[in-house]
Design an enzyme around this catalytic site. Structure first.
Site, PDB file in Angstrom:
ATOM      1  N   CYS A   2       0.248  -1.231   0.120  1.00 15.82           N
ATOM      2  CA  CYS A   2       0.332   0.274  -0.341  1.00 15.82           C
ATOM      3  C   CYS A   2       0.913   1.330   0.183  1.00 15.82           C
ATOM      4  CB  CYS A   2      -1.013   0.112   1.216  1.00 15.82           C
ATOM      5  SG  CYS A   2      -2.320  -1.226   1.362  1.00 15.82           S
ATOM      6  N   ARG A  27       4.325  -0.112  -4.833  1.00 16.05           N
ATOM      7  CA  ARG A  27       3.810  -0.367  -3.636  1.00 16.05           C
ATOM      8  C   ARG A  27       2.536  -1.394  -3.212  1.00 16.05           C
ATOM      9  NH1 ARG A  27       6.442   1.799   0.710  1.00 16.05           N
ATOM     10  NH2 ARG A  27       5.025   1.269   1.933  1.00 16.05           N
ATOM     11  N   TRP A  75      -2.639  -2.258  -1.598  1.00 10.38           N
ATOM     12  CA  TRP A  75      -1.883  -4.236  -2.418  1.00 10.38           C
ATOM     13  C   TRP A  75      -3.413  -5.039  -0.397  1.00 10.38           C
ATOM     14  CZ3 TRP A  75      -0.214  -8.202   1.418  1.00 10.38           C
ATOM     15  CH2 TRP A  75       0.658  -9.302   0.728  1.00 10.38           C
ATOM     16  N   ASN A 101      -2.674   2.256   5.920  1.00  6.62           N
ATOM     17  CA  ASN A 101      -0.760   1.195   5.130  1.00  6.62           C
ATOM     18  C   ASN A 101      -0.547   0.671   6.248  1.00  6.62           C
ATOM     19  OD1 ASN A 101       0.558   0.105   3.937  1.00  6.62           O
ATOM     20  ND2 ASN A 101       2.962   1.164   4.174  1.00  6.62           N
ATOM     21  N   GLY A 102      -0.759  -0.419   6.844  1.00  7.54           N
ATOM     22  CA  GLY A 102       0.030  -1.198   7.614  1.00  7.54           C
ATOM     23  C   GLY A 102      -1.557  -2.510   8.392  1.00  7.54           C
ATOM     24  N   GLU A 491      17.755 -17.390  -6.302  1.00 12.57           N
ATOM     25  CA  GLU A 491      17.511 -16.141  -7.999  1.00 12.57           C
ATOM     26  C   GLU A 491      17.302 -15.923  -8.502  1.00 12.57           C
ATOM     27  OE1 GLU A 491      16.273 -13.578  -5.552  1.00 12.57           O
ATOM     28  OE2 GLU A 491      16.964 -12.016  -7.528  1.00 12.57           O
ATOM     29  N   LYS A 495      13.638 -15.379  -9.285  1.00  9.95           N
ATOM     30  CA  LYS A 495      12.989 -14.291 -10.472  1.00  9.95           C
ATOM     31  C   LYS A 495      12.137 -14.603 -11.549  1.00  9.95           C
ATOM     32  CE  LYS A 495      14.078 -11.590  -9.351  1.00  9.95           C
ATOM     33  NZ  LYS A 495      14.182 -10.911  -7.253  1.00  9.95           N
ATOM     34  N   GLU A 498       8.464 -15.416 -10.501  1.00  8.16           N
ATOM     35  CA  GLU A 498       7.646 -14.358 -10.247  1.00  8.16           C
ATOM     36  C   GLU A 498       7.045 -13.144 -11.726  1.00  8.16           C
ATOM     37  OE1 GLU A 498      10.464 -11.254  -7.889  1.00  8.16           O
ATOM     38  OE2 GLU A 498       9.201 -10.747  -7.271  1.00  8.16           O
ATOM     39  N   HIS A 514      18.461 -36.127  -5.239  1.00  4.04           N
ATOM     40  CA  HIS A 514      17.473 -36.683  -3.999  1.00  4.04           C
ATOM     41  C   HIS A 514      16.214 -36.272  -3.577  1.00  4.04           C
ATOM     42  CE1 HIS A 514      21.363 -38.103  -1.996  1.00  4.04           C
ATOM     43  NE2 HIS A 514      22.313 -36.996  -2.184  1.00  4.04           N
ATOM     44  N   LYS A 611       6.320  -4.226  -3.773  1.00  2.00           N
ATOM     45  CA  LYS A 611       8.061  -4.201  -3.482  1.00  2.00           C
ATOM     46  C   LYS A 611       7.433  -4.454  -2.040  1.00  2.00           C
ATOM     47  CE  LYS A 611      11.768  -2.920  -5.102  1.00  2.00           C
ATOM     48  NZ  LYS A 611      12.350  -4.126  -5.901  1.00  2.00           N
TER      49      LYS A 611
HETATM   50  O1  M6R Z   1      13.450  -4.608   0.654  1.00  2.00           O
HETATM   51  P1  M6R Z   1      13.365  -6.399   1.194  1.00  2.00           P
HETATM   52  O2  M6R Z   1      14.863  -6.821   0.537  1.00  2.00           O
HETATM   53  O3  M6R Z   1      13.590  -6.415   2.320  1.00  2.00           O
HETATM   54  O4  M6R Z   1      12.155  -6.978   0.538  1.00  2.00           O
HETATM   55  C1  M6R Z   1      12.452  -8.654   0.084  1.00  2.00           C
HETATM   56  C2  M6R Z   1      12.052  -8.990  -0.331  1.00  2.00           C
HETATM   57  O5  M6R Z   1      10.171  -8.657  -0.230  1.00  2.00           O
HETATM   58  C3  M6R Z   1      12.465  -8.629  -2.046  1.00  2.00           C
HETATM   59  O6  M6R Z   1      13.035  -8.945  -2.134  1.00  2.00           O
HETATM   60  C4  M6R Z   1      11.316  -9.523  -2.695  1.00  2.00           C
HETATM   61  O7  M6R Z   1      11.972 -10.600  -2.349  1.00  2.00           O
HETATM   62  C5  M6R Z   1      11.778  -9.407  -4.130  1.00  2.00           C
HETATM   63  N1  M6R Z   1      11.663  -8.126  -4.449  1.00  2.00           N
HETATM   64  C6  M6R Z   1      11.960 -10.040  -5.796  1.00  2.00           C
HETATM   65  O8  M6R Z   1      12.073 -10.297  -6.655  1.00  2.00           O
END
Ligand code: M6R
Length: 616
Positions: A2, A27, A75, A101-102, A491, A495, A498, A514, A611
């Site tokens: 949010c 956000r 969000w 937000n929260g 990673e 990516k 995602e 395994h 984000k």
């Molecule tokens: O802001 P942060 O690095 O703490 O965020 C942690 C995760 O939410 C963030 O790295 C997320 O996995 C990525 N945006 C994915 O691409």
């Protein structure tokens, strides 16, 4: 999670509110709305969907004239993404409008009490209790500021909240556990969840602290603590410029941010590595800063966790006993920590609720706290004893890209820098493979300085784009690696899934046999990452998959033996083994981006994600 924006000034508020919402869409993008205040009361427009849909609904923004307003991009946490659940929320009389937000944890109790007193609710959200609480206090004769304070005193949980009352040229705002920043320009003030919201208008900001309450009028702002006592908050100037925060000539922020990595790394390294003296110096971690500490624990989530795993391997290799933990598991399954433990919270945003909660847990154990973050003034920077900035510039795409590179590079530096504070650490092996010793440090420093150029050469290649096309019909994608290649494989898979919405998994290469090997077929390409860590064994594991029909994509330097067996090759320049993973990761970013682009996915705003994840 949010985004909220508020404007009080002498100019019309609507344009800057809509700009702010567009800039905050990373956000959350389930719904968007604005409320504007003028002589005729408060007008609200809100819609499910993205900010563009709100803009279409506002065919004629002159219907929303007024110099005071609030906006929100959502969000969803409580209630689906409908028009009714979109913010701003109002009380029954529409005299109060609120964005939040929260999460209000006690909203069920509060809603029950208010309903029993005759208040009618129109949404499923936790937020709606706030305007109703304010209405109750206004009806009881409180002035607006007292009504706002009394309302937020009732809230348990986390909030950044902005409210306005009909007929007033004022915004009331408070912060507890969710970010809120004030922007100051010549015509008034902004309130926002994050600086890029108003960066086109001003770079003078004040970061609010938990417990702060502000009263904002066109010509002045009053900062108080939770009890109403005045406090001083000094403005600072942020160094990001609006162009950095925009998309430029790229179709997507993610693509732009992938291409910004050479610059981001140059900024991160500036003044921190000196090849003439063969030294690494980190301004916030002076020599002996962590003397007495005998172990390191990383806490982080998502991509930042993968960077932390990378960092923990780098630390262990120079002799520092280190472990990496998912922040959301740390409170329940962390190993012991005490005042000899250095806990490093790695977080791009500095606002991830899971990471902040793990920091709190570490603090309770008496640990020293360092945060490695991208955002100056973020909550993590205030909770930590020490801060190491990665200086990557604003990252807007939900998928983290340049910040992974800058985090991992900083952690490699930090490992070398901390080694001298740990008894016995720097005297570890001097071989290239294990990453210790003077000679190796000099090679590392030279290669760090060449890293931006090496990355640039990858960015100029179209190999990832061709491979993305070639394997677009695959059923599932596996990413494997060993040592520093393992976090890169994780990673790469994160990516890929995602942003393409295709199934992808990352594994330690040795783990395939395994269990996961059962899934391998001719429709499951295996992407093997070679970083110089047990490459021979990675080759064996990759061949085990290939023998069972999987197309093999090798990410490695030219002339590497893996190129002889692989079906396809993503080349990385030869470099110090501590940095090879960073180059391989760029190829994987490009592979994901190109596949998602070909599949027509909404790359910067993947479904269900945001984000900055400010809820646990
Ligand atoms: O802001 P942060 O690095 O703490 O965020 C942690 C995760 O939410 C963030 O790295 C997320 O996995 C990525 N945006 C994915 O691409």
């Amino acid at each position: 999670m949010c985004g909220i924006i508020g404007r009080v000034g002498t100019d019309e508020a609507i344009d800057s509110l809509l700009t702010g919402l567009e800039n905050l869409e990373y956000r959350g993008y389930d719904s968007a709305g604005v409320a504007i205040q003028n002589g005729a009361g408060i007008k609200v427009q809100k819609r499910s969907g993205k900010v563009d849909e709100l803009k279409s609904a506002l065919e004629d923004t002159t219907t929303l004239e007024g110099e005071v307003g609030i906006g929100h991009t959502r969000w969803s946490t409580h209630g689906p993404p409908t028009d009714e659940n979109a913010h701003p929320h109002t009380d029954s009389t529409r005299d109060v409008a609120v964005v939040h937000n929260g999460i209000i944890e006690n909203y069920g109790d509060l809603k029950g009490q208010l309903e029993a007193a005759g208040h009618e609710f129109t949404s499923d959200t936790d937020t709606e209790v706030i305007p109703h609480l304010m209405q109750r206090y206004l009806d009881a004769g409180f002035d607006s500021e007292r009504a706002f304070r009394a309302a937020i005193d009732q809230l348990e949980g986390s909030y950044a909240v902005a409210a306005m009352v009909a007929g007033e040229h004022v915004l009331y705002a408070a912060r507890q556990g969710s970010p809120l920043v004030v922007g100051l320009d010549d015509d008034g003030f902004f309130l926002a969840s994050d600086v890029p919201a108003f960066l086109e208008y001003t770079d003078d900001v004040v970061y609010l602290e938990d417990g702060d309450v502000v009263v904002v009028e066109p010509d002045r702002i009053t900062f108080t603590d939770a009890t109403g006592d005045r406090i001083d908050r000094t403005p600072e100037t942020v160094e990001w410029d609006p162009e950095q925060a925009g998309k430029g000539a790229y179709d997507h922020y993610m693509h732009k941010e992938i291409h910004e990595q050479p610059t981001a790394l140059t900024q991160a390294l500036e003044g921190r590595v000196n090849s003439e003296r063969g030294e690494i110096s980190l301004e916030s971690v002076p020599a002996a800063a962590f003397e007495g500490v005998d172990r390191v624990q990383f806490i982080a989530c998502g991509t930042s966790y993968h960077a932390s795993l990378y960092g923990s391997i780098a630390m262990n290799r120079v002799g520092i006993p280190t472990s990496a933990h998912l922040a959301n598991e740390y409170g329940t399954s962390a190993p012991p920590a005490d005042d000899r433990t250095l806990v490093i919270a790695v977080t791009q945003s500095g606002e991830t609720a899971d990471t902040l909660s793990a920091m709190r847990h570490a603090r309770e154990q008496g640990a020293r706290l360092l945060t490695v973050t991208n955002v100056v003034g973020s909550t993590a920077t205030r909770r930590a004893d020490d801060v190491l900035l990665i200086r990557a510039g604003p990252e807007i795409g939900v998928a983290a890209t340049k910040t992974f590179s800058s985090q991992a590079a900083m952690l490699v530096l930090l490992a070398r820098r901390l080694a001298s504070d740990f008894e016995g650490a720097s005297s570890m092996s001097t071989t290239r493979e294990t990453g210790g010793g003077r000679e190796d440090l000099e090679t590392l420093i030279d290669d760090l300085q060449g890293l931006p150029r090496a990355m640039q050469s990858i960015l100029e290649s179209d190999a990832a784009e061709r491979l993305a096309e070639q394997y677009l019909d695959a059923r599932s994608y596996f990413f494997i690696g060993r040592g520093l290649g393992y976090p890169v494989a994780l990673e790469g898979a994160l990516k890929f899934k995602e942003i393409t919405y295709e199934h992808a998994e990352g594994f330690a290469a040795g783990e395939l046999k395994h269990g996961p090997l059962a899934l391998v077929t001719s429709e499951t390409p295996v992407v093997a990452v070679f970083t110089g860590d047990a490459d021979g064994k990675v080759c064996n594991n990759a061949e085990e998959a290939q023998t069972r029909g999987a197309p093999l994509i090798a990410v490695c330097p030219a002339n590497h033996r893996a190129t002889e067996i692989a079906d396809a090759h993503l080349e990385i320049p030869a470099i110090h083994p501590a940095l090879a993973g960073l180059l391989a990761n760029v190829q994987l970013q490009l592979l994901s981006y190109q596949a998602a682009a070909k599949l027509g996915r909404p790359i910067d705003k993947p479904r269900n994600l945001a984000k900055s994840v400010t809820v646990e």
